[in-house]
Motif scaffolding. Structure first.
Motif, PDB file in Angstrom:
ATOM      1  N   LEU A  43       1.109   7.145  -6.479  1.00  0.00           N
ATOM      2  CA  LEU A  43       0.074   8.158  -6.696  1.00  0.00           C
ATOM      3  C   LEU A  43       0.613   9.558  -6.409  1.00  0.00           C
ATOM      4  CD1 LEU A  43      -2.974   6.396  -4.956  1.00  0.00           C
ATOM      5  CD2 LEU A  43      -2.703   6.809  -7.409  1.00  0.00           C
TER       6      LEU A  43
ATOM      7  N   TYR B  55     -11.364   7.168   1.903  1.00  0.00           N
ATOM      8  CA  TYR B  55     -11.807   8.557   2.013  1.00  0.00           C
ATOM      9  C   TYR B  55     -12.792   8.737   3.162  1.00  0.00           C
ATOM     10  CZ  TYR B  55     -13.656  13.084   0.519  1.00  0.00           C
ATOM     11  OH  TYR B  55     -14.044  14.400   0.475  1.00  0.00           O
TER      12      TYR B  55
ATOM     13  N   SER C 133      -7.621   8.554  -0.647  1.00  0.00           N
ATOM     14  CA  SER C 133      -7.733   7.597  -1.748  1.00  0.00           C
ATOM     15  C   SER C 133      -9.025   6.785  -1.651  1.00  0.00           C
ATOM     16  CB  SER C 133      -6.512   6.670  -1.779  1.00  0.00           C
ATOM     17  OG  SER C 133      -6.443   5.913  -0.591  1.00  0.00           O
TER      18      SER C 133
ATOM     19  N   GLU D 188       0.837  -1.209   0.000  1.00  0.00           N
ATOM     20  CA  GLU D 188       0.000   0.000   0.000  1.00  0.00           C
ATOM     21  C   GLU D 188       0.869   1.256   0.000  1.00  0.00           C
ATOM     22  OE1 GLU D 188      -4.120  -0.954   2.301  1.00  0.00           O
ATOM     23  OE2 GLU D 188      -2.292  -1.205   3.466  1.00  0.00           O
TER      24      GLU D 188
ATOM     25  N   THR E  46      -2.364  11.473   0.793  1.00  0.00           N
ATOM     26  CA  THR E  46      -2.803  10.766  -0.410  1.00  0.00           C
ATOM     27  C   THR E  46      -3.597   9.523  -0.021  1.00  0.00           C
ATOM     28  OG1 THR E  46      -0.815  11.549  -1.544  1.00  0.00           O
ATOM     29  CG2 THR E  46      -1.995   9.712  -2.570  1.00  0.00           C
ATOM     30  N   TYR E  47      -3.105   8.830   0.992  1.00  0.00           N
ATOM     31  CA  TYR E  47      -3.779   7.618   1.477  1.00  0.00           C
ATOM     32  C   TYR E  47      -5.165   7.972   2.034  1.00  0.00           C
ATOM     33  CZ  TYR E  47      -4.432   3.267   4.129  1.00  0.00           C
ATOM     34  OH  TYR E  47      -4.909   2.094   4.629  1.00  0.00           O
TER      35      TYR E  47
ATOM     36  N   VAL F 166       0.714   4.179  -2.747  1.00  0.00           N
ATOM     37  CA  VAL F 166       0.475   5.585  -2.407  1.00  0.00           C
ATOM     38  C   VAL F 166       1.633   6.452  -2.892  1.00  0.00           C
ATOM     39  CG1 VAL F 166       0.367   7.182  -0.458  1.00  0.00           C
ATOM     40  CG2 VAL F 166      -1.068   5.147  -0.476  1.00  0.00           C
TER      41      VAL F 166
END
Lengths: 102, 474
Positions: free
Chosen positions: A18, B366, B362, A11, B358-359, A15
């Motif tokens: 991204l 969210y 995502s 993960e 960002t996590y 991330v």
């Protein structure tokens, strides 16, 4: 509400992708542990029943802000371009955008 | 420089001292000690001297040089000055010279103040110690083996070391109040929307607010009166309803209801709790009513903040892509260039927060993280507003500990984040808060007490702060 499971290194890598960041193997390990511990702390709010509350994005309720449609000075084009790493004919210059077909 | 803003401005205005001599003294003090303390990333020697000549010429010609005439001011290096390098403590802004000047700086200069340089900070204001600066940390003048706090640590050092009587910082989760407490200064975080953010490099836009570090409560009021006010260039700037801060200084606290808040005390070191209780006694002796109050929702602020602020940061910092300004690490195609630039340009804490944000934003997470944090923000704001129906202000600690040592909290980000436990709730609510120095702890390090007030009632902070300042231990 809580959908938490221990954060995995896969993960973290996803991330990072991204977020346009590249991590070394060592960084993946460190960040997985550190981000996991921060997310674990957030368990105290993940389990709250807050169903009746409106999400709050901003301290004050602000409506759209308009100004009269009058011409005012803007930033200087040349000054802005002078800050760019690469410029060509008054435009920001970058490398290739389209890659080879996968 | 131990003279106050008020003293310097009034003497320069009356001609009993010159701006040039004031600036010279300031530059000399920086030259004497800043190799050790590292408050400044950039000192604008020539610019400051030139500005001083202009102020002195105005005085000589009988023109009004402004209410802050000749006052040297240090600026956190996330505030833009046109044509002057602005780094945000990051390598990714290497060589960048902003094409515009922050509104707060325009206002200070119009009032006769003289910017003397840009101060060190945790990279993009993310941190509590300045240890996240790409250019090395600043040191606490009270004990150079200790951190000055952060993120506005360089600004705090610039005032605490006596270089300047005032510096500007920015406060997203405590980044003015925490270093003010660590360095024995007054630190003020205004109501969100009272100070224009135009020209402040964005970290977390719904939380960021600019404010001053000063030696006295009156100086903080004077500076804030100049920098506060509506700015069309910041759409979140409030149109009206600015309270009179200077007028509040002499109002006293007789009859004022002060909530001594257990949730702004529990978890703080005993010596800090003792100082907050002593501060309550000072207010009681001045006629305030002290009311014990618990607001358990405040404890949830840390979790909400460390999801919301990184979420906003991950979006704000997407602009650092190597295309338009700052660092570029060349690669064949654009996407690879973006990645190489950001990987080389950002430090570990910034990467950590960008990934965390960002996590939290995502798909799949969210609602559980970002959405839940936004609702918690509402919960905390409602709880504070409910408390203000029974008390006028809240009193608590600014920080859980006094200034810590270098390296103490670097390996464990969560322990660093806990420094912000008592300062975060006001940012989430958009409310104002003031940290006032109140004596020192066992090791001689300064202790700050914090006053919180409802949104737009910043005047109450100065009303209470002036009384606390008078009653603080010598």
């Amino acid at each position: 509400m809580s959908t938490r499971h221990p954060l995995t290194s896969a993960e973290v890598l996803q991330v990072a992708g991204l977020a346009r960041l590249e991590l070394s193997e060592e960084e993946v390990e460190t960040f997985t542990a550190q981000l996991g511990s921060i997310l674990a702390h957030a368990d105290d709010i993940a389990s709250l029943d807050l169903g009746g509350l409106q999400p709050m994005a901003h301290p004050f309720d602000i409506e759209n802000v308009f100004r009269p449609d009058t011409v005012t000075p803007t930033l200087e084009r040349d000054e802005l371009l002078s800050q760019a790493p690469a410029v060509e004919r008054n435009r920001f210059k970058v490398g290739r955008i389209l890659g080879e077909a996968p | 420089m131990t003279d106050s803003v008020l003293t310097i401005a009034s003497e320069v205005r009356s001609g009993t001292r010159t701006a040039a001599a004031t600036i010279r003294a300031s530059l000399d003090a920086i030259a004497a000690r800043d190799d050790e303390l590292h408050a400044f990333l950039y000192v604008d020697d020539l610019g400051a001297r030139a500005a001083a000549i202009v102020v002195d010429a105005a005085v000589e010609a009988g023109r009004d040089p402004g209410p802050l005439a000749g006052v040297p001011v240090a600026l956190k290096d996330n505030l833009c000055v046109r044509g002057v390098a602005t780094t945000c403590g990051s390598k990714i802004l290497d060589g960048w010279k902003p094409p515009y000047t922050a509104t707060v700086i325009e206002r200070l200069v119009a009032a006769g103040a003289i910017p003397i340089g840009k101060t060190n900070l945790d990279e993009f204001a993310m941190g509590s110690s300045t240890e996240n600066s790409a250019f090395g940390p600043s040191r606490n003048p009270h004990d150079p083996s200790k951190v000055p706090g952060g993120s506005s640590g360089g600004s705090a050092v610039a005032v605490a070391a006596g270089y300047v009587p005032v510096a500007l910082g920015s406060d997203t989760g405590g980044s003015i109040r925490q270093p003010a407490a660590f360095c024995g200064l007054v630190g003020y975080k205004p109501t969100y929307g009272h100070v224009s953010r135009y020209g402040l490099v964005a970290f977390s836009s719904s939380l960021d607010q600019i404010g001053p570090f000063t030696n006295t409560v009156a100086d903080a009021a004077l500076i804030s009166t100049v920098i506060c006010g509506h700015d069309p260039a910041d759409s979140t700037s409030l149109a009206d309803g600015y309270p009179d801060l200077l007028g509040a200084l002499d109002r006293g606290v007789s009859g004022l209801r002060v909530g001594l808040c257990s949730d702004l005390l529990n978890g703080a070191d005993e010596e800090i709790v003792a100082k907050v209780r002593a501060a309550a006694q000072v207010l009681a002796a001045a006629g305030a009513e002290i009311i014990d109050i618990a607001i358990p929702e405040l404890r949830l602020g840390l979790s909400a903040y460390y999801l919301l602020a990184p979420a906003e940061a991950s979006s704000n910092l997407a602009r650092y892509d190597g295309v338009r300004f700052g660092l570029r690490v060349e690669r064949e195609d654009v996407a690879a260039m973006n990645v190489a630039t950001r990987t080389a340009g950002f430090g570990a804490e910034v990467k950590r927060r960008i990934m965390l944000g960002t996590y939290a934003l995502s798909a799949g997470y969210y609602d559980a993280y970002y959405g839940q944090a936004q609702k918690t923000r509402r919960l905390i704001t409602n709880a504070l507003n409910a408390a203000y129906t029974s008390v006028d202000v809240l009193l608590g600690a600014t920080t859980p500990t006094t200034a810590f040592g270098f390296g103490d909290k670097v390996a464990d980000p969560m322990s660093m984040y806990l420094s912000d436990l008592f300062t975060i709730p006001t940012n989430l609510a958009g409310h104002p808060a003031l940290s006032v120095p109140f004596g020192v702890g066992a090791t001689g390090m300064p202790i700050g007490v914090q006053i919180l007030a409802p949104g737009r009632r910043d005047d109450l902070l100065f009303q209470v702060g002036a009384v606390l300042e008078n009653g603080a231990p010598a």
